[in-house]
Design an enzyme around this catalytic site. Sequence first.
Site, PDB file in Angstrom:
ATOM      1  N   TYR A  43       0.857  -1.336   0.098  1.00 16.11           N
ATOM      2  CA  TYR A  43       0.051  -0.052  -0.030  1.00 16.11           C
ATOM      3  C   TYR A  43       0.871   1.333   0.163  1.00 16.11           C
ATOM      4  CZ  TYR A  43      -3.178   3.653   1.807  1.00 16.11           C
ATOM      5  OH  TYR A  43      -4.049   4.721   1.974  1.00 16.11           O
TER       6      TYR A  43
ATOM      7  N   GLU B 295      -3.655   7.399  -3.935  1.00 17.89           N
ATOM      8  CA  GLU B 295      -3.760   6.165  -3.292  1.00 17.89           C
ATOM      9  C   GLU B 295      -3.518   5.223  -4.027  1.00 17.89           C
ATOM     10  OE1 GLU B 295      -6.244   4.330   0.519  1.00 17.89           O
ATOM     11  OE2 GLU B 295      -7.429   4.907  -1.155  1.00 17.89           O
TER      12      GLU B 295
END
Length: 424
Positions: free
Chosen positions: A146, A234
Amino acid sequence: MSQFLKHVIKCNISQTYLQYLPLKNIQARHLNLLECHSKDLLHKHGVTVQKFKIVENANETNNLLKSFDVDEYVLKAQVLAGGRGKGHFNNGFKGGVHVTKERTKIYDLLKNMLGYKLITKQTPKDGILVTKVMVAESVDIKRETYFCILMDRSQNGPVLIASPAGGMDIEDVAEKSPELIKKIPIDIFEGISDKVALDVAKFLNFNGPLASVAANEIKRLWEFFLSVDAVQIEINPLVETLDNKVVCVDAKIQFDDNSQFRHKEIFELDETSESDPREVMANKHNLNYIGMDGNIGCLVNGAGLAMATMDIIKLRGGEPANFLDVGGNVNENQVYEAFKLLTLDSSVKAILVNVFGGIVNCATIAKGLINASRKLDLQVPLVVRLEGTNVSAGKKLLEESGLLIEFASDLDEAAKKAISSLKK
C-alpha cells in the site's frame, strides 16, 4: 462544496450551528475519475501501470484484439463504485470484473456488460449504467503493498503513508497492526529524497534490485502528485509481480478543485453520469446548487445568506426546494441559468429571490431576472427582496418590467409572501 456541507444544507442546519462543527477538517471533493482515466494519467506521467484499452462498444472487439495481444485479459466495468467483481448486471449477467485467456470470449463479455446497469453493495439499488469497460493485461501478482500521498492538515502539508500489507483496508491495518504503517511528513520544497524513497521501498519489502525500482516509482508518484495538484493519491495495491516488476494496479486520485483552471483537460474527464444533472449544470455555470424536497425555489447570493433564507422559510412553515448560491461575481447570464435550474424542478411552486448586494450589483440581478422570466415564460409566483449596491436602479427596472413580482422589504417578509403565494 463538500459532501459534509451538502448534508448540513439538506438537514437545514443554520449558520449558528455550523460554527460548532469541525469545518477545519472538510475538503471539497468534486472531481470523480474512472479507474481507466486515473491509470491513463499515471501512465502519461511515467508511472508503471498495466497495459490497457478502454472499450465503449462490443463491436470494437476485433480492432481491440488486433492491436492488443496479451496472455491473459482482465475486463473491468468502469463505474464509481467498489465491489464490482461480486456485483451483477440488470440483465442477469454476474460479475463486473472478468479474467480470461480466451480471446474468443471477450466479445460476449463486453456485450453482456456495456449498456447494462451494474449493481453492487456500493451502487444505488437500480445500479449504475456501464458505458466503458477497461480491458487490461492481467498482472501476475507476487505481493501487494500500500502506498499513499495525501495533504494532511494536522501536518500542514503532504504526508506519505506506506504499508507492506496492501490490498486491504488501510484503516483495519492501522488498527490491528500499527507497526505495518509508516507515516512520513514531506517537506513541500525538498520533496521525497532518494534516501527516503529507498527507505520506504525497503519498508515495503522490495529487496535487491527491486528496491531501486520501487524507489523510482515512489519518486514518480510524488512528481505526479505535484504536477496535477493532487490532494491525495492512493495506490492499493502497489505490487511486485512474478516477473520482477513494480506495478500500480489500482489508483484513487483526488484533486484540488481550486486548480481546475490549470488542469482543464483533467477536469473534463469528470464522471458525472451518477450526479444530479442539475448540480452538473450548476457547476458548468459556476453556481452552487443542491436540490431539496420542498416547493419554494431560492435564488440567493452568498452561502451564509442562502442558509439563513432556508432557515427562515422553514421557520415560517414553508419548505425550501433548493440551495442556490449565485455568488458575488454573478452576471446576467448566470442569473438566467440559475432561473433555468429552478424551473427544471417541477416541484417548485414559487421562487424567492433574496439578494443583498455588496460586490454584486442589484441592477445586474434585476436585468438577469427580467431576461430569465421572459425567456422561460415564468408561470410561478415570484417574490423579490433586493438590498444593497445600486438597489434603487434594480427595483426601478423590475417595477417597469411589467412582470408580476411581489416585493419584500426584508427577509422575514419575503419568506411569508413566498409561503402565502402557494395558497393562491
